[in-house]
Design a protein around this motif. Structure first.
Motif, PDB file in Angstrom:
ATOM      1  N   LYS A   1       9.203  16.933 -28.877  1.00 55.81           N
ATOM      2  CA  LYS A   1       9.902  17.661 -27.826  1.00 55.81           C
ATOM      3  C   LYS A   1      10.622  16.726 -26.873  1.00 55.81           C
ATOM      4  O   LYS A   1      11.693  17.051 -26.347  1.00 55.81           O
ATOM      5  CB  LYS A   1       8.899  18.529 -27.057  1.00 55.81           C
TER       6      LYS A   1
ATOM      7  N   THR B   1       1.828  29.066 -28.540  1.00 58.27           N
ATOM      8  CA  THR B   1       2.920  28.519 -27.724  1.00 58.27           C
ATOM      9  C   THR B   1       3.810  27.633 -28.579  1.00 58.27           C
ATOM     10  O   THR B   1       3.426  26.510 -28.908  1.00 58.27           O
ATOM     11  CB  THR B   1       2.350  27.691 -26.549  1.00 58.27           C
TER      12      THR B   1
ATOM     13  N   ASP C   1       7.832  26.305 -28.565  1.00 58.79           N
ATOM     14  CA  ASP C   1       9.044  26.291 -27.749  1.00 58.79           C
ATOM     15  C   ASP C   1      10.278  26.455 -28.623  1.00 58.79           C
ATOM     16  O   ASP C   1      10.860  25.479 -29.104  1.00 58.79           O
ATOM     17  CB  ASP C   1       9.110  24.989 -26.945  1.00 58.79           C
ATOM     18  N   TYR C   2      10.700  27.699 -28.807  1.00 58.13           N
ATOM     19  CA  TYR C   2      11.862  27.980 -29.644  1.00 58.13           C
ATOM     20  C   TYR C   2      13.165  27.600 -28.950  1.00 58.13           C
ATOM     21  O   TYR C   2      14.229  27.655 -29.564  1.00 58.13           O
ATOM     22  CB  TYR C   2      11.879  29.454 -30.039  1.00 58.13           C
ATOM     23  N   GLU C   3      13.082  27.228 -27.677  1.00 60.61           N
ATOM     24  CA  GLU C   3      14.265  26.790 -26.950  1.00 60.61           C
ATOM     25  C   GLU C   3      14.559  25.303 -27.171  1.00 60.61           C
ATOM     26  O   GLU C   3      15.635  24.821 -26.832  1.00 60.61           O
ATOM     27  CB  GLU C   3      14.087  27.055 -25.448  1.00 60.61           C
ATOM     28  N   SER C   4      13.585  24.581 -27.708  1.00 57.82           N
ATOM     29  CA  SER C   4      13.746  23.147 -27.942  1.00 57.82           C
ATOM     30  C   SER C   4      14.366  22.904 -29.316  1.00 57.82           C
ATOM     31  O   SER C   4      13.803  23.294 -30.340  1.00 57.82           O
ATOM     32  CB  SER C   4      12.392  22.429 -27.852  1.00 57.82           C
ATOM     33  N   ARG C   5      15.512  22.257 -29.352  1.00 54.68           N
ATOM     34  CA  ARG C   5      16.180  21.967 -30.622  1.00 54.68           C
ATOM     35  C   ARG C   5      15.297  21.092 -31.502  1.00 54.68           C
ATOM     36  O   ARG C   5      15.241  21.274 -32.729  1.00 54.68           O
ATOM     37  CB  ARG C   5      17.515  21.271 -30.358  1.00 54.68           C
TER      38      ARG C   5
ATOM     39  N   VAL D   1      12.438  23.212 -33.002  1.00 56.61           N
ATOM     40  CA  VAL D   1      12.975  24.093 -34.045  1.00 56.61           C
ATOM     41  C   VAL D   1      13.271  23.302 -35.315  1.00 56.61           C
ATOM     42  O   VAL D   1      12.961  23.739 -36.426  1.00 56.61           O
ATOM     43  CB  VAL D   1      14.238  24.815 -33.537  1.00 56.61           C
TER      44      VAL D   1
ATOM     45  N   GLN E   1      11.128  24.500 -38.482  1.00 56.62           N
ATOM     46  CA  GLN E   1      11.907  25.545 -39.141  1.00 56.62           C
ATOM     47  C   GLN E   1      11.351  25.910 -40.512  1.00 56.62           C
ATOM     48  O   GLN E   1      11.283  27.084 -40.878  1.00 56.62           O
ATOM     49  CB  GLN E   1      13.368  25.104 -39.266  1.00 56.62           C
TER      50      GLN E   1
ATOM     51  N   ASP F   1       3.778  37.368 -31.919  1.00 53.46           N
ATOM     52  CA  ASP F   1       3.746  36.910 -30.539  1.00 53.46           C
ATOM     53  C   ASP F   1       3.073  37.922 -29.617  1.00 53.46           C
ATOM     54  O   ASP F   1       2.676  39.021 -30.020  1.00 53.46           O
ATOM     55  CB  ASP F   1       5.153  36.558 -30.046  1.00 53.46           C
TER      56      ASP F   1
ATOM     57  N   LYS G   1      13.111  30.175  -9.944  1.00 58.24           N
ATOM     58  CA  LYS G   1      12.424  29.891 -11.201  1.00 58.24           C
ATOM     59  C   LYS G   1      10.955  29.568 -10.928  1.00 58.24           C
ATOM     60  O   LYS G   1      10.647  28.865  -9.961  1.00 58.24           O
ATOM     61  CB  LYS G   1      13.088  28.716 -11.917  1.00 58.24           C
TER      62      LYS G   1
ATOM     63  N   ALA H   1       8.357  36.204 -19.603  1.00 57.85           N
ATOM     64  CA  ALA H   1       8.585  35.142 -20.595  1.00 57.85           C
ATOM     65  C   ALA H   1       7.418  35.011 -21.566  1.00 57.85           C
ATOM     66  O   ALA H   1       7.606  34.642 -22.725  1.00 57.85           O
ATOM     67  CB  ALA H   1       8.839  33.817 -19.883  1.00 57.85           C
TER      68      ALA H   1
END
Length: 516
Positions: free
Chosen positions: A193, A228, A230-234, A237, A241, A249, A432, A500
């Protein structure tokens, strides 16, 4: 971007996946029946392990199960151990990042007298009994039984990179085909990450140690489990993948009615009155459940923010409050309460003939000193892990837990109904949620596990029953209350964090109640 779970669905389709038969060596040897989503997890693994298809991961097989907190990941682990034993595997390595989860998992896997033991009293394969044995290294393993080494990732990393007598070595994984099972596996990917994995490829890290173990043998298997991912982290993923075999979920878990609903109770009450309010609701749930022949001992968590000392002070003040508890304290809440559920509680007490003095006596009895537990550091959590993870048991006396951060992961509790936030500041910025609020949302998610009960024969005791009957008194047994001081910015940030996590689909689902 397609993940492995998409690839499997495209290759076989829902019909083929759903028709995969769960073999008897799984279903007959597990103590508990499997829920539909757990069955699907088994079906997907069986297909992926046994069938060839376009997009199938290369060996050594590395898969991840992204399953919600409270969905029974450990039962899935147990079933996969049984299935892989049938496939010829005898040696299993279970690792996680904290000692208290290790102790809990040992109890679930090894202690047949434990209430949450996962297997039948006798594990049978073709009529032959198989034992589950704990081993320190795989030289102790035998070819007849299931051999499991339990360790933390920290200890595993240290042992493998600092060889000593009788410790596990990399050679163990080369000479024996091993199934590695990683719980709370998101901790393994901090390097990925942070984009350090390639940079640190030749530096011993937790992540690299696990990779090295896996690659010692073509037949090794790594099964990761986490709620947990983190699908927002390239980077995450890219790494996972072709590994995420199953995704179930928290949002789906909630939609399928396997969780409590969460209500936020915000007030202008000071800390003491917030505590008293939670004690009144605790007694209400207990007495209401008893009146319907439901055996329930509801538990309250008192949450400190920063330090163990802060939590210890909270506990000391709580014991003094219980010692000094009085009719006047009850009457104050009764007169000022505007929240319907609190008013309903007092109405119930009146109908049951429970006077204010009797309410005081019962609360003082329930929350005696010996019925309150602190879980504020690793030593305490490990020492008390059996009490913490068997709170539902009839012989477990604990009614109140005092904690800072140690229960955000790996805590299995079904009868937690109130969390009281004993601080008032916030750490969010620009709308946030801050780190503390995110951890609060995570804790709330753990508390949302459903307490099973049934009112009639044949009713599913593991799912919510009153979503469409909101006036039913027993709906309070399907709800978790989070008590906090009124602060509009904090409430907004908490909503964002809860949404979230998947606890809520949108803002409309968050029930906000204000006390005057």
């Amino acid at each position: 971007m397609a993940f492995l779970y998409d690839t499997l669905l495209q290759e076989f389709g829902n019909r083929v996946i759903s028709q995969v038969e769960i073999p008897a060596h799984i279903s007959d040897n597990l103590k508990y029946s499997q829920r539909p989503y757990q069955i699907e997890a088994f079906q997907r693994f069986i297909l992926c392990h046994s069938e060839n298809f376009i997009g199938k991961p290369n060996k050594p097989l590395h898969l991840l199960f992204n399953m919600a907190t409270g969905s029974g990941k450990t039962l899935v682990m147990a079933g996969l151990i049984l299935h892989l034993y049938e496939a010829g595997y005898r040696n299993f390595l279970f690792f996680v990042n904290s000692n208290n989860i290790i102790q809990k998992t040992k109890d679930n896997f090894l202690n047949s007298n434990a209430s949450k033991y996962l297997f039948k009293n006798k594990i049978l394969f073709d009529g032959n009994e198989v034992q589950i044995k704990e081993v320190e290294n795989f030289e102790e393993a035998d070819k007849r039984n299931i051999n499991i080494k339990f360790t933390t990732i920290q200890q595993l990393h240290f042992d493998l990179n600092n060889t000593k007598e009788n410790s596990v070595t990399f050679e163990d994984f080369k000479n024996n085909k091993i199934v590695l099972i990683a719980d709370e596996a998101h901790h393994l990917s901090s390097g990925t990450k942070n984009r350090q994995r390639l940079i640190d490829a030749f530096v011993p890290t937790w992540e690299n140690t696990v990779d090295k173990i896996l690659n010692q043998s073509y037949d090794n298997i790594l099964l990761e489990f986490t709620a947990t991912l983190d699908y927002e982290s390239r980077e995450i993923v890219t790494k996972y993948q072709d590994k995420v075999l199953y995704k179930y979920d928290l949002a789906q878990f909630r939609n399928d009615k396997y969780s409590k609903e969460i209500n936020l109770i915000r007030s202008l009450y000071d800390e003491q009155d917030r505590i008293i309010q939670s004690l009144i609701l605790n007694l209400y749930r207990q007495e209401l459940a008893t009146s319907h022949n439901i055996n329930l001992k509801p538990v309250i968590l008192f949450k400190a923010k920063r330090t163990i000392k802060e939590s210890e002070d909270n506990k000391a003040r709580f014991h003094k409050l219980i010692e000094d508890f009085s009719v006047g304290m009850i009457e104050k809440i009764k007169k000022t309460a505007t929240v319907p559920i609190v008013q309903k509680a007092f109405s119930f007490f009146d109908k049951q003939g429970l006077s204010e003095s009797e309410i005081v006596k019962r609360i003082q009895s329930n929350f005696r000193f010996e019925n309150c537990l602190s879980a504020n550091n690793d030593a305490e959590a490990e020492k008390n892990q059996i009490l913490l993870n068997t709170l539902e048991d009839e012989n477990n006396p604990i009614r109140a837990i005092f904690a800072v951060q140690k229960l955000n992961e790996g805590w299995d509790v079904l009868n937690l109904f109130d969390i009281v936030r004993l601080y008032e500041d916030r750490d969010g910025k620009n709308g946030k949620p801050g780190k503390t609020t995110l951890s609060e949302a995570q804790l709330i998610g753990r508390g949302a596990r459903y307490y099973p009960f049934a009112l009639e024969v044949g009713q599913d005791k593991y799912t919510r029953k009153f979503d469409n009957h909101i006036s039913n008194d027993l709906k309070v047994l399907e709800e978790l209350y989070y008590h906090t001081k009124e602060n509009s910015r904090y409430i907004s940030e908490l909503k964002t964090a809860l949404i979230a996590t998947g606890v809520y689909e949108d803002d409309e689902n968050l029930v906000t109640k204000q006390l005057s």
